[in-house]
Design a protein around this motif. Structure first.
Motif, PDB file in Angstrom:
ATOM      1  N   GLU A  98      39.328  27.669  95.895  1.00 18.15           N
ATOM      2  CA  GLU A  98      38.683  28.795  95.170  1.00 18.15           C
ATOM      3  C   GLU A  98      37.806  28.789  94.117  1.00 18.15           C
ATOM      4  OE1 GLU A  98      42.146  31.218  94.986  1.00 18.15           O
ATOM      5  OE2 GLU A  98      42.136  31.931  97.054  1.00 18.15           O
ATOM      6  N   GLN A 134      36.216  25.903  93.619  1.00 17.03           N
ATOM      7  CA  GLN A 134      34.830  25.316  93.960  1.00 17.03           C
ATOM      8  C   GLN A 134      33.956  25.941  94.775  1.00 17.03           C
ATOM      9  OE1 GLN A 134      34.134  22.231  92.568  1.00 17.03           O
ATOM     10  NE2 GLN A 134      32.100  22.133  93.901  1.00 17.03           N
ATOM     11  N   ILE A 135      34.383  27.045  95.516  1.00 15.12           N
ATOM     12  CA  ILE A 135      33.628  27.614  96.624  1.00 15.12           C
ATOM     13  C   ILE A 135      32.220  28.244  96.265  1.00 15.12           C
ATOM     14  CG2 ILE A 135      34.521  30.216  96.523  1.00 15.12           C
ATOM     15  CD1 ILE A 135      33.828  27.933  99.758  1.00 15.12           C
ATOM     16  N   ASP A 136      32.209  28.866  94.917  1.00 11.61           N
ATOM     17  CA  ASP A 136      30.847  29.162  94.440  1.00 11.61           C
ATOM     18  C   ASP A 136      29.905  28.187  94.234  1.00 11.61           C
ATOM     19  OD1 ASP A 136      31.717  31.726  94.565  1.00 11.61           O
ATOM     20  OD2 ASP A 136      32.251  31.808  92.341  1.00 11.61           O
ATOM     21  N   LYS A 137      30.411  27.102  93.961  1.00 12.97           N
ATOM     22  CA  LYS A 137      29.414  25.869  93.691  1.00 12.97           C
ATOM     23  C   LYS A 137      29.035  25.265  95.046  1.00 12.97           C
ATOM     24  CE  LYS A 137      27.589  22.339  90.906  1.00 12.97           C
ATOM     25  NZ  LYS A 137      27.290  21.368  91.969  1.00 12.97           N
ATOM     26  N   GLU A 196      28.530  27.121  97.669  1.00 18.48           N
ATOM     27  CA  GLU A 196      27.624  28.047  98.234  1.00 18.48           C
ATOM     28  C   GLU A 196      26.277  27.573  97.519  1.00 18.48           C
ATOM     29  OE1 GLU A 196      27.946  32.435  99.119  1.00 18.48           O
ATOM     30  OE2 GLU A 196      27.124  32.487  97.061  1.00 18.48           O
ATOM     31  N   LYS A 197      26.166  27.695  96.286  1.00 20.28           N
ATOM     32  CA  LYS A 197      25.240  27.087  95.465  1.00 20.28           C
ATOM     33  C   LYS A 197      24.570  25.987  96.030  1.00 20.28           C
ATOM     34  CE  LYS A 197      23.561  26.612  90.694  1.00 20.28           C
ATOM     35  NZ  LYS A 197      23.898  26.506  89.361  1.00 20.28           N
ATOM     36  N   ASP A 198      25.138  24.881  96.155  1.00 20.87           N
ATOM     37  CA  ASP A 198      24.517  23.645  96.475  1.00 20.87           C
ATOM     38  C   ASP A 198      24.168  23.918  97.944  1.00 20.87           C
ATOM     39  OD1 ASP A 198      25.103  22.695  94.217  1.00 20.87           O
ATOM     40  OD2 ASP A 198      26.858  21.607  94.694  1.00 20.87           O
ATOM     41  N   ASN A 221      22.845  26.513  99.316  1.00 17.36           N
ATOM     42  CA  ASN A 221      21.500  27.312  99.352  1.00 17.36           C
ATOM     43  C   ASN A 221      20.516  26.469  98.563  1.00 17.36           C
ATOM     44  OD1 ASN A 221      22.479  29.709 100.666  1.00 17.36           O
ATOM     45  ND2 ASN A 221      23.421  30.377  98.748  1.00 17.36           N
ATOM     46  N   ASP A 238      19.097  32.602 101.965  1.00 17.78           N
ATOM     47  CA  ASP A 238      20.537  32.182 101.106  1.00 17.78           C
ATOM     48  C   ASP A 238      21.572  32.445 102.592  1.00 17.78           C
ATOM     49  OD1 ASP A 238      19.461  31.285  98.897  1.00 17.78           O
ATOM     50  OD2 ASP A 238      19.975  33.088  97.884  1.00 17.78           O
ATOM     51  N   GLN A 286      25.591  32.968 103.054  1.00 11.36           N
ATOM     52  CA  GLN A 286      26.830  33.558 102.126  1.00 11.36           C
ATOM     53  C   GLN A 286      28.088  33.013 102.949  1.00 11.36           C
ATOM     54  OE1 GLN A 286      24.664  35.969 103.856  1.00 11.36           O
ATOM     55  NE2 GLN A 286      23.431  35.675 101.799  1.00 11.36           N
ATOM     56  N   THR A 290      31.975  32.502 102.467  1.00 16.50           N
ATOM     57  CA  THR A 290      33.533  33.118 102.143  1.00 16.50           C
ATOM     58  C   THR A 290      34.665  32.322 102.335  1.00 16.50           C
ATOM     59  OG1 THR A 290      33.523  34.356 104.030  1.00 16.50           O
ATOM     60  CG2 THR A 290      32.408  35.567 102.277  1.00 16.50           C
TER      61      THR A 290
END
Length: 519
Positions: free
Chosen positions: A338, A340-343, A345-347, A349, A359, A361, A363
């Protein structure tokens, strides 16, 4: 990687030999020249496709798991498909089925042509996420190992409990059956090899009277024994051989008589009944030895049924303890994911932006505990489910996933085969695909068919497919020949100066990218 490919007699191709290097390998040429046919032939040598070529042969440096087939690894392993009356497949000249060949090559070669969702399965996506976590923390590796060991043990204990609970539902019936089987064999109480002894007794009883009568008549020979022996001596012949023979004959008759005396006390009805019992036992269990072994198994089963409650109680305690442990470990793993998941997604994208895609998404949600933990990853493209995006978008998204995965790869990833992945893309989109493929070529050997100058210029090895007198041929291009081919792709058969200059610019960009990659 594939080091060499040889093709003979396939449609418009008579003979082709390719010596391939690593990295990004591009096939280009006019429409209808045979590019897709050539790629299909390469795939056919690995059992991935089928073709009518008389010979497709690929030499690879893969270390294959072939112990089950009795095939030894060579420094170079050779995959081969030969077509005479029917197609046959070989590795190192040993015949295998097409399915076996395909399974062996699966871990090393992937054909990215259709919508294959394996790259988006939880196991793959979680593996990519975990490799990124591992960069900053080794804790996840220890947690995952402990979780996997505990999960497998819990699964085993749970399976044993399920079996006990199923047995409990019919425990009375099982105990009655086991007891019946034990008693039935014990009632007969067979002895090893008893059937052979009984048949011998039956045979002797059936012949007893006749044999005794015959022996009585034959015994008359002993009345003349002394006379024969004396006569031999008078003739100056040694009578010892005759005497020995007579003694041996007397011993045989005495032994038979003793055996008949023993049979006097035998009840033939009892023997026949016993033979019938043993015969029933052998029909049911196969042999006396198998019947006795089966009885011992049932005795052990009966003991287990008697102790089933004790076993169930111990296993239940063990199952509860393991369940708590894997739930705790799964929570710890989920916490790291949890974070690391935003990073992630960012990488992802970042790559999608390079590929001119919308982009995505990403989850991370919970699911039933499995070998990978309690997490699942779902990816949508601009809120659109993957099943509904176009094939072009889907393939570029797969490239982004592969690029994300390759960032932390420590070994060669095998071979990727792509058929016109840049079809219907703009020049900018095609260049973006080319750059990502060039990055992936650090870890994969990539074969790609292209009709776009951008991707074609990025190739580290460039093969030109063309037709001459209706025969398809393949030529590896030099730098100047690549300029001409890329210029042809840009302006058509009438190559303009502008097209040549643009082709040189593209190749210069590719050369600079290669130098940057090697730094």
């Amino acid at each position: 990687m594939i080091e060499r490919f040889y093709l003979k007699d396939y449609l418009s191709f008579k003979k082709v030999e390719l010596n391939t290097a690593g990295g990004l390998i591009v096939f280009s040429g006019p429409s209808g020249s045979g590019k897709s046919i050539l790629m299909k032939a390469i795939l056919s040598s690995f059992g991935v496709e089928s073709c009518e070529a008389s010979l497709c042969e690929s030499s690879v440096n893969w270390h294959l798991e072939m112990d089950d087939f009795g095939i030894e690894n060579e420094e170079i392993n050779i995959f081969k498909q030969i077509k005479r009356e029917k197609a046959r497949y070989f590795i190192n000249n040993q015949s295998l089925s097409k399915k076996a060949i395909s399974n062996l090559s699966f871990s090393y070669l992937r054909h990215l042509s259709l919508k294959d969702y394996s790259d988006f399965e939880d196991a793959n996506l979680l593996s990519i996420l975990d490799s990124r976590i591992k960069k900053n923390s080794k804790e996840i590796e220890n947690l995952k190992k402990s979780y996997k060991d505990s999960f497998l043990m819990h699964s085993q204990v749970r399976a044993e409990l399920d079996n006990i609970e199923e047995e409990e539902k019919r425990i009375v019936e099982l105990k009655e059956f086991a007891t019946f089987e034990i008693n039935k064999i014990q009632e007969i109480n067979p002895k090893p090899a008893e059937d052979e002894e009984l048949l011998r007794i039956k045979k002797d009883l059936s012949k007893k009277e006749k044999l005794q009568e015959s022996i009585a008549k034959a015994s008359a020979i002993f009345e003349s024994e002394n006379f024969v022996s004396s006569t031999l001596n008078l003739l100056d012949n040694n009578s010892s051989s005759f005497d020995d023979a007579m003694n041996e004959l007397r011993a045989i008759f005495d032994s038979a008589e003793a055996r008949f005396n023993e049979l006097d006390d035998v009840d033939i009805e009892e023997v026949l009944n016993r033979i019938e019992e043993i015969s029933w036992l052998k029909k049911r269990y196969g042999s006396i030895e198998e019947a006795l072994e089966y009885k011992e198994q049932k005795v052990l089963e009966l003991q287990r049924y008697e102790n089933i409650e004790i076993n169930k109680e111990e296993l239940t305690k063990q199952e509860i303890s393991l369940k708590k442990k894997i739930e705790s470990l799964a929570e710890a793993i989920s916490g790291l994911r949890e974070a690391q998941i935003d990073k992630f997604e960012k990488d992802l994208n970042r790559y999608l932006k390079e590929l001119y895609l919308r982009d995505a998404q990403v989850t991370l949600s919970r699911c039933t505990l499995n070998l990978n933990g309690q997490d699942k990853i779902e990816i949508k493209l601009n809120s659109t489910e993957l099943q509904k995006v176009s094939t072009g978008e889907f393939n570029r998204l797969r490239l982004a996933i592969l690029a994300l995965k390759s960032e932390f790869m420590h070994k060669n990833g095998g071979v990727l085969m792509l058929d016109e992945i840049d079809a219907n893309l703009s020049g900018e989109e095609s260049m973006s695909v080319a750059k990502v493929l060039r990055q992936l070529s650090k870890h994969f050997q990539i074969f790609v068919i292209s009709h776009q100058p951008q991707l074609t210029s990025m190739g580290e090895q460039h093969f030109f497919i063309y037709k001459e007198d209706d025969e398809s041929k393949v030529k590896e291009l030099s730098f100047n020949e690549r300029v001409d081919e890329i210029a042809r792709i840009i302006s058509g058969e009438s190559i303009s100066v502008e097209a040549k200059n643009f082709a040189k610019e593209l190749l210069e960009v590719s050369r600079c990218a290669e130098q940057e990659r090697k730094r």
